[in-house]
Design a protein around this motif. Structure first.
Motif, PDB file in Angstrom:
ATOM      1  N   HIS A 219     -24.621  29.935 -16.192  1.00 25.70           N
ATOM      2  CA  HIS A 219     -23.497  29.080 -15.829  1.00 25.70           C
ATOM      3  C   HIS A 219     -23.515  27.790 -16.619  1.00 25.70           C
ATOM      4  O   HIS A 219     -23.015  26.766 -16.165  1.00 25.70           O
ATOM      5  CB  HIS A 219     -23.518  28.760 -14.337  1.00 25.70           C
ATOM      6  N   GLY A 220     -24.139  27.814 -17.805  1.00 20.92           N
ATOM      7  CA  GLY A 220     -24.183  26.600 -18.608  1.00 20.92           C
ATOM      8  C   GLY A 220     -25.077  25.536 -17.997  1.00 20.92           C
ATOM      9  O   GLY A 220     -25.116  24.413 -18.487  1.00 20.92           O
ATOM     10  N   GLU A 221     -25.789  25.881 -16.934  1.00 21.90           N
ATOM     11  CA  GLU A 221     -26.704  24.902 -16.346  1.00 21.90           C
ATOM     12  C   GLU A 221     -27.957  24.817 -17.209  1.00 21.90           C
ATOM     13  O   GLU A 221     -28.313  25.768 -17.883  1.00 21.90           O
ATOM     14  CB  GLU A 221     -27.056  25.280 -14.898  1.00 21.90           C
ATOM     15  N   PRO A 222     -28.643  23.680 -17.192  1.00 20.07           N
ATOM     16  CA  PRO A 222     -29.865  23.574 -17.984  1.00 20.07           C
ATOM     17  C   PRO A 222     -30.891  24.604 -17.517  1.00 20.07           C
ATOM     18  O   PRO A 222     -30.800  25.130 -16.407  1.00 20.07           O
ATOM     19  CB  PRO A 222     -30.362  22.156 -17.698  1.00 20.07           C
TER      20      PRO A 222
ATOM     21  N   GLN B  31     -22.519  18.592 -14.398  1.00 18.93           N
ATOM     22  CA  GLN B  31     -23.064  19.079 -15.676  1.00 18.93           C
ATOM     23  C   GLN B  31     -24.541  18.715 -15.793  1.00 18.93           C
ATOM     24  O   GLN B  31     -25.330  19.473 -16.346  1.00 18.93           O
ATOM     25  CB  GLN B  31     -22.292  18.475 -16.863  1.00 18.93           C
ATOM     26  N   GLY B  34     -26.022  20.774 -12.475  1.00 16.92           N
ATOM     27  CA  GLY B  34     -25.408  21.992 -11.944  1.00 16.92           C
ATOM     28  C   GLY B  34     -24.679  22.715 -13.045  1.00 16.92           C
ATOM     29  O   GLY B  34     -25.158  22.762 -14.172  1.00 16.92           O
ATOM     30  N   ASP B  35     -23.502  23.219 -12.747  1.00 13.08           N
ATOM     31  CA  ASP B  35     -22.803  24.031 -13.730  1.00 13.08           C
ATOM     32  C   ASP B  35     -21.495  23.402 -14.192  1.00 13.08           C
ATOM     33  O   ASP B  35     -20.680  24.070 -14.839  1.00 13.08           O
ATOM     34  CB  ASP B  35     -22.557  25.443 -13.182  1.00 13.08           C
ATOM     35  N   ARG B 172     -27.386  24.829  -6.889  1.00 12.52           N
ATOM     36  CA  ARG B 172     -27.815  25.097  -8.264  1.00 12.52           C
ATOM     37  C   ARG B 172     -28.830  24.097  -8.779  1.00 12.52           C
ATOM     38  O   ARG B 172     -29.679  24.425  -9.606  1.00 12.52           O
ATOM     39  CB  ARG B 172     -26.619  24.986  -9.200  1.00 12.52           C
ATOM     40  N   LEU B 176     -33.533  23.187 -11.130  1.00 13.11           N
ATOM     41  CA  LEU B 176     -34.121  22.193 -12.041  1.00 13.11           C
ATOM     42  C   LEU B 176     -35.378  21.565 -11.460  1.00 13.11           C
ATOM     43  O   LEU B 176     -36.066  20.809 -12.126  1.00 13.11           O
ATOM     44  CB  LEU B 176     -33.103  21.092 -12.341  1.00 13.11           C
ATOM     45  N   ARG B 179     -36.707  18.052 -12.339  1.00 15.35           N
ATOM     46  CA  ARG B 179     -35.738  17.511 -13.293  1.00 15.35           C
ATOM     47  C   ARG B 179     -34.436  17.107 -12.607  1.00 15.35           C
ATOM     48  O   ARG B 179     -33.578  16.467 -13.221  1.00 15.35           O
ATOM     49  CB  ARG B 179     -35.423  18.533 -14.399  1.00 15.35           C
TER      50      ARG B 179
END
Ligand SMILES: Nc1ncnc2c1ncn2[C@@H]1O[C@H](COP(=O)(O)OP(=O)(O)O)[C@@H](O)[C@H]1O
Ligand SMILES: Nc1ncnc2c1ncn2[C@@H]1O[C@H](COP(=O)(O)OP(=O)(O)O)[C@@H](O)[C@H]1O
Ligand SMILES: [Mg+2]
Ligand SMILES: [Mg+2]
Ligand SMILES: [Mg+2]
Ligand SMILES: [Mg+2]
Lengths: 331, 206, 331, 206
Positions: A219-222, B31, B34-35, B172, B176, B179
């Protein structure tokens, strides 16, 4: 942002129209919805299988609609789970009394929206069961209550559940084999570049010219870890070792391999990765029953790939081999 | 004071304005951890809410909240859609047939909404989700016996800001892990907009 | 340059190994060559079909090797025609007395290398014929002696010639139907971004954030016209109108459509283009017999697409529908 | 003077050095109006030529030129591979069994090579291909009766530079039509390196 689109707000609608325009004899779009269903849905005496999620993962999910695979795919906006009403339309369109299995990727949004749809369907007397795919081994922290994400391994779940349903199995049987597939499939991805959600217009993260991201989602998430870019062989080994360890694969076992491109990676690079994946598995005495190299679960134009392994037994092999007429997975 | 249909309509107008203005900001927050769709989702959903409720007449608050809920549910998508949808649905149910809402009723509705969110999302306070804003606000509301628009807004703001230092455990951003620390939770920021809009409504009507 | 490779100099070799590793039951690599051939080559009493060209166009050409399509594909370095000795090995490996058809894309390099290979084969008594695909309508100048380039339409030539050969037709018959396909197929492409040849390490041209290139080839070479980027619909109309005009297609005729991604374009965008292509053809009363949306003839990671139309008659329809087991074109 | 096996070996060494040094430059010329592989192709091919010919012994020029030809044919690829391969093959054939080459023989070999190139590539002078360098050089060679290394190099250089103003009519650059004007033809530049290397060989041996 450079994209071949008309309007970020109509991209998903346009795509769905273009998809049906490509396969008009095989699929239909339920009017007024974002649901793509088999043209002949609901199929008599067959468990219906519905999956879906945000868009931007093409050919997932509509590409897997077809005889031997999904009965319907529900599309959300780009990287955004579809809403309960849309999923509910999908369920209604494929149920013919035999019940419906929902194949959900493990994201909070997907789970919540699909669950609400299931509640709506059950309220109308439709027998609905669900499975949640969580094949991404990137996050292995056990304290991690959200659980693993669902990524490319989902395609194998579609294939195998779809084949089982096509054999006329009951909802419970289809759910059981889907669960078994989920137990035996693991994946992990990496990326060289981010991607751009059309409506956002900017990349979700930045990577330097010498950086790659390991454990990337779709989903383009890191990802989980950022490091210096290395060779295809080292990348292949890192990804594959993680997946092997997670599945606890041993010499003598049999697997299906998927080397999946995330959207922007040339197929050449996927085959280069596959060479090493294949070597590594062979060196470990793990037998490769079948290999799938290509774009199966993408993340818009992201450059990168994922490696998926599915441990196979006789039942799963037969179901994997069964005929499929889905445009993106012809067997 | 009591919240009536006009107040709720005004609330939604103000919330929508804030969300449209901050669409890019919300998206950029998403961004980071998340997404990257939260601003887009919320802007799409609230625009639809305005479209829906400005085209209908409402004789009571509950029906209005129900339409808000249903529109959010079917237009936002993602994680935030079912959560906000559920929240407004629970408020609507808690205020069944009320044509206006006094303070205790409002607190009760907020309590039900929070329960709905927590059930749907299985999140607890401190996991860096919009629950942090809703639960902190509810705690503050319970300490009082009437609307205090200033404290209300301040509490929401502090709660929203407090998510910055948290490590995400749900949604989401949780992928991370550490992070995620150092970034605001996008859903908490949109919740802050919703509540600061309500604070404005209360302020203006006193 | 960000690529998942080991070494620019081994990229093609690694890819070929990874390709055979993916489809070990279907294809083989001729030892010491860059030729991928059907595992069962040479097939008795069947005309052999050999194609190939530079690498970087994956799944072309190896992906089209399989029952019902090519017997062998010869890979050159990235964007560089393979050498005569390699093509000659391919010819020898697939000939079983029925002769061999070479399907060549119209580039000076390809023509010269394949022709020299044909000379070598003829010197050994192998019956070799060739067809040259020149479907790219970008350059229409009649003063233009080099002739048009061959691009995505080549895939239809592979399919149809392959199906004819599979029916047991003679070399002359297979050549004739390939020629007929070439007469009736036209394409044109466009790009949003350049691509990077691994051994070069830098893009072959630059495009500004608001620019696109129309009439692009598939070798990273600049296109025919550079202009401001526009909507998917306008792009689709521009490309499709050029192709329709070139073929002189009229209401009532039937076509196959291919919307081909150049490597870096999300499939979503290809379907958005297909929506408009479909609409435009329908508006003109041209019947769409079948549609192919995906990556068929790529240019590494270039973002962009091409539109191909193939005018069909009954014979071509039957051959297009015939079974194919090629990994990249299963029917 | 006469060119013998040692001269040809030296020629190839020098040509290879120039090509390796200018690999990136040749590629960048091909990026501008072609597909960006000419330097890569030539560098790969000439490296292989050196590998091949330094591992063998040659008693005559013809055999040496044949090995050069075959190596170029099987290692360069693209358009330049068959063209250079054909050129050296024709030279080898023209010099059959010669263990050294006098001036008239050399001119004859160059003439055969040019015919071979033109037949293979169907190009004429003025179409912005390496034919421009080869044909111009041959014209100059015919005007003399012995090697003139300086004029030889100068002529090749001018011919190479003259391709800049031409519009390509053959090869990939032709697709650019008038956009090909203003760029040097990559194949003409590599041909210039090959001939300036030969000029150096002649110069050093006089
Ligand atoms: N399980 C959960 N419980 C409560 N809130 C959550 C949960 N998961 C996510 N959220 C909230 O949703 C927000 C993200 O919403 P959005 O970006 O619209 O959806 P998605 O995460 O599906 O892309 C997060 O910032 C967080 O506040
Ligand atoms: N038909 C032709 N006749 C003569 N020389 C040609 C012809 N086509 C191309 N060339 C030469 O070949 C050069 C390009 O070589 P190269 O880049 O290695 O091959 P390709 O064009 O196949 O990529 C051109 O610069 C030109 O000098
Ligand atoms: Mg989302
Ligand atoms: Mg989000
Ligand atoms: Mg080339
Ligand atoms: Mg070139």
């Amino acid at each position: 942002m450079k994209k071949i689109i008309n309007d970020p707000n109509s991209a998903v609608q346009d795509m769905l129209d273009g998809f049906v325009a490509a396969y008009p004899n095989d699929v239909k779009r339920l009017p007024g919805t974002t649901v793509i269903a088999r043209k002949d849905a609901p199929v008599t005496n067959k468990v219906g299988i519905v999956s879906g999620g945000g868009s931007g993962h093409e050919p997932a999910h509509a590409g897997y609609v077809g005889e031997g695979m999904l009965d319907a795919a529900v599309a959300g906006e780009v990287f955004t789970s579809p809403t309960p009403d849309q999923v509910f339309e999908g369920i209604k369109a494929v149920d013919n009394g035999a019940g419906v299995l929902l194949v959900i990727k493990n994201y909070t949004g997907d789970i919540m929206n699909f669950e609400m749809a299931a509640e709506l369907a059950e309220a109308e007397g439709i027998n609905v069961k669900q499975v949640v795919v969580n094949d991404d081994v990137a996050v292995e922290d056990s304290s991690f209550t959200t659980g693993r994400r669902g990524i490319a391994g989902t395609v194998f779940v579609h294939k195998i559940a779809g084949a089982k349903a096509a054999q006329g199995a009951s909802l419970e049987e289809v759910q059981a084999v889907a669960e078994k597939t989920i137990q035996n499939v693991s994946s992990i991805g990496m990326a060289l570049t981010p991607c751009i959600v059309p409506a956002a217009g900017t990349p979700s993260f930045e990577l330097k010219e010498n950086e790659m991201e390991i454990g990337i989602g779709i989903h383009g998430e890191p990802g989980i870890e950022r490091k210096e870019i290395t060779t295809a062989d080292e990348i292949a080994v890192e990804l594959t070792e993680k997946v092997i360890a997670d599945l606890g694969l041993k010499s003598g076992e049999e697997v299906a391999v998927m080397v999946n491109g995330l959207g922007g990676t040339p197929e050449m690079e996927l085959f280069i990765v596959n060479k090493k994946v294949n070597q590594l598995l062979s060196d470990k005495g793990i037998t490769i029953y079948d290999t799938f190299v290509g774009e199966y679960m993408t993340s818009l134009e992201m450059a990168g790939c994922s490696v998926t392994l599915l441990r196979l037994d006789q039942e799963l092999k037969t179901l994997l081999d069964a005929e499929s007429k889905a445009p993106a997975f012809r067997r | 004071m009591k919240l009536d249909v006009a107040h709720i309509l005004d609330w939604m107008e103000k919330a929508n304005d804030k969300i449209q203005q901050n669409k890019t900001y919300l998206t950029s927050l998403d961004q980071a951890i998340g997404d990257g769709d939260h601003g887009i989702n919320m802007a799409r959903g609230f625009q639809e809410v305005i479209g829906k409720i400005s085209a209908s007449d409402y004789s009571n608050v509950s029906d209005l909240l129900k339409d808000i809920s249903m529109t959010l549910l079917s237009k936002v998508g993602g994680a935030s859609g079912p959560l906000y949808g559920t929240a407004f649905l629970k408020m609507s149910m808690a205020l069944k047939d009320s044509d206006s809402v006094d303070y205790p009723q409002f607190v009760h509705a907020m309590e039900e909404a929070l329960q709905g969110i927590k059930q749907r999302g299985k999140a607890e306070k401190g996991e860096k989700t919009l629950v942090d804003v809703w639960e902190t606000l509810l705690e503050q509301l319970k300490e009082q016996d009437d609307f205090d628009s200033v404290r209300f807004e301040e509490t929401a703001k502090l709660a929203m800001e407090s998510t910055k230092e948290l490590e995400a455990k749900k949604g989401r951003a949780a992928y991370l892990r550490e992070r995620s620390i150092g970034h605001l939770d996008p859903g908490s920021v949109s919740s802050y907009y919703i509540f600061s809009s309500l604070s404005d409504v209360v302020k203006e009507s006193v």
